[in-house]
Design an enzyme around this catalytic site. Structure first.
Site, PDB file in Angstrom:
ATOM      1  N   LEU A 302       0.706  -1.088   0.029  1.00 54.10           N
ATOM      2  CA  LEU A 302       0.128  -0.064   0.040  1.00 54.10           C
ATOM      3  C   LEU A 302       0.769   1.262  -0.098  1.00 54.10           C
ATOM      4  O   LEU A 302       0.265   2.547   0.069  1.00 54.10           O
ATOM      5  CB  LEU A 302      -0.907   0.005   1.321  1.00 54.10           C
ATOM      6  CG  LEU A 302      -2.040  -0.929   1.219  1.00 54.10           C
ATOM      7  CD1 LEU A 302      -2.852  -1.023   2.688  1.00 54.10           C
ATOM      8  CD2 LEU A 302      -2.743  -0.999   0.102  1.00 54.10           C
ATOM      9  N   ARG A 303       2.266   1.253  -0.174  1.00 56.64           N
ATOM     10  CA  ARG A 303       2.985   2.265  -0.240  1.00 56.64           C
ATOM     11  C   ARG A 303       2.759   3.202  -1.266  1.00 56.64           C
ATOM     12  O   ARG A 303       2.652   4.450  -1.084  1.00 56.64           O
ATOM     13  CB  ARG A 303       4.472   1.854  -0.130  1.00 56.64           C
ATOM     14  CG  ARG A 303       4.945   1.510   1.122  1.00 56.64           C
ATOM     15  CD  ARG A 303       6.359   1.303   1.285  1.00 56.64           C
ATOM     16  NE  ARG A 303       7.247   0.871   2.546  1.00 56.64           N
ATOM     17  CZ  ARG A 303       7.554  -0.502   2.455  1.00 56.64           C
ATOM     18  NH1 ARG A 303       7.623  -1.080   1.417  1.00 56.64           N
ATOM     19  NH2 ARG A 303       8.080  -0.686   3.561  1.00 56.64           N
ATOM     20  N   GLY A 304       2.349   2.711  -2.448  1.00 54.43           N
ATOM     21  CA  GLY A 304       1.973   3.497  -3.608  1.00 54.43           C
ATOM     22  C   GLY A 304       0.799   4.602  -3.435  1.00 54.43           C
ATOM     23  O   GLY A 304       0.930   5.354  -3.806  1.00 54.43           O
TER      24      GLY A 304
END
Length: 381
Positions: A302-304
């Site tokens: 979920l970093r993006g």
């Protein structure tokens, strides 16, 4: 074991002693090429500015050809930033207004406050882990019963910029240390049963040449943004760059004075953006579409999603707005996602192009573009 009562008392209270850094000799200010005078490379400049506005974006990796102004731009940014308040004689540049971000050594009552330029630390490729993280003087600990800590580069870079040139040539274990500190905001040194912890909140900037090797995908993913820069091809722009550099080398002082108004205006714009950032709103529907783009591109984790949300808000703040627009997302989403895509060795399509296509499809811009093209072909104005 200990025969001296005073030594035993020091051990019980765990006195922390931080070796003071020797005062630097008074020297003239180093002349740095002005940030506002840099021609082209808009993608790199935007990524750096957004990380300054919101350091939680997570740093930026800049990959490009040799001689494209990577180091010049990063040093120019550090010189552009306004001075910060720090506790006097504190080796960690602790913020007097942020008790949670202070080291144990800085937690004194009524500290004296001084102004200081935002630190810009260059990490050499040959640096050892002790030089980066700091080290504990075991001999002093045993002989005097004191935790004697010698701060490293991470301590010096706190609340500033840590720049690693040719980061793809840096030892993997050092890259791990840098990324862990950048993510957590703290550096912990463990030696012989002694532990020291201090703040290490910095903007991590790496640069490299793709010809000299790629970073491991799991490490590349830890950089918030990824800017790709190329050598300028337009002859007129190349001439302008050469002339700008020649003018700076001939008379740096006059060149800097010429661009001082633009520098001050940009500095004020950054300060205003930092103050506006907490008030910037991102509509729920836009957040859903950002996550839809990440899902369609099969981005791991979920970093993006998180970085794209933060970068879009930072861009809106930079533009002086308190609401994110679709255009803000369009300008940052490629920077935030291109390095998170899974690489297919048989696929020649550029990762930036894949992100743009997915963005246009999810946000409905592809259909509107096709409709405009059809209307133009039919003679509709």
């Amino acid at each position: 074991m200990w025969q001296n009562d005073k030594r035993k008392e020091k051990i019980n209270y765990q006195v922390i002693e931080v070796s003071p850094t020797a005062p630097a000799p008074m020297t003239a200010r180093r002349m740095v090429f002005p940030f506002t005078a840099i021609v082209g490379q808009e993608e790199m400049k935007l990524a750096l500015l957004l990380n300054v506005i919101d350091p939680k974006v997570g740093g930026v990796m800049i990959m490009g050809d040799r001689g494209t102004g990577k180091s010049t731009t990063i040093r120019a940014l550090a010189d552009l930033l306004p001075e910060i308040d720090v506790i006097a004689d504190d080796p960690f540049n602790s913020d007097p207004n942020d008790p949670d971000g202070m080291s144990d050594h800085s937690s004194s009552q009524n500290p004296s406050i001084v102004k200081k330029k935002v630190p810009m630390v260059d990490l050499p490729l040959g640096a050892t882990e002790d030089r980066v993280c700091g080290t504990i003087d075991i001999e002093k600990a045993l002989s005097e019963g004191v935790k004697a800590f010698e701060p490293g580069l991470l301590a010096k870079a706190n609340r500033g910029i840590l720049y690693v040139d040719e980061v793809n040539l840096l030892d993997d274990h050092l890259v791990d240390v840098l990324l862990d500190s950048a993510a957590s905001g703290w550096n912990t040194v463990e030696r012989e049963g002694i532990s020291i912890r201090h703040p290490a909140r910095f903007v991590l900037v790496g640069s490299g040449n793709p010809e000299e090797g790629e970073l491991r995908p799991q490490l590349l993913d830890r950089f918030g943004m990824h800017a790709e820069i190329r050598t300028v091809k337009e002859p007129a722009l190349r001439v302008e760059i050469v002339e700008q550099r020649a003018a700076f080398d001939l008379n740096p002082q006059a060149f800097m004075e010429q661009h001082q108004p633009e520098q001050e205006a940009m500095q004020q714009k950054l300060v205003a953006a930092q103050q506006l950032l907490p008030q910037v709103e991102l509509d729920y529907d836009l957040r859903v579409k950002i996550s839809q783009v990440c899902s369609e591109l099969d981005v791991d984790g979920l970093r993006g999603d998180i970085v794209t949300n933060r970068a879009a808000k930072a861009l809106a703040a930079l533009e002086g707005r308190n609401e994110v627009t679709v255009d803000d997302i369009r300008r940052v989403i490629t920077l935030c996602l291109r390095h998170r895509l899974r690489k297919d060795p048989l696929e020649s399509i550029d990762s930036g192009y894949k992100v743009e296509k997915a963005f246009s499809r999810v946000f409905g811009l592809e259909a509107s573009s096709e409709a405009n093209s059809a209307a133009t072909a039919n003679g509709v104005r």
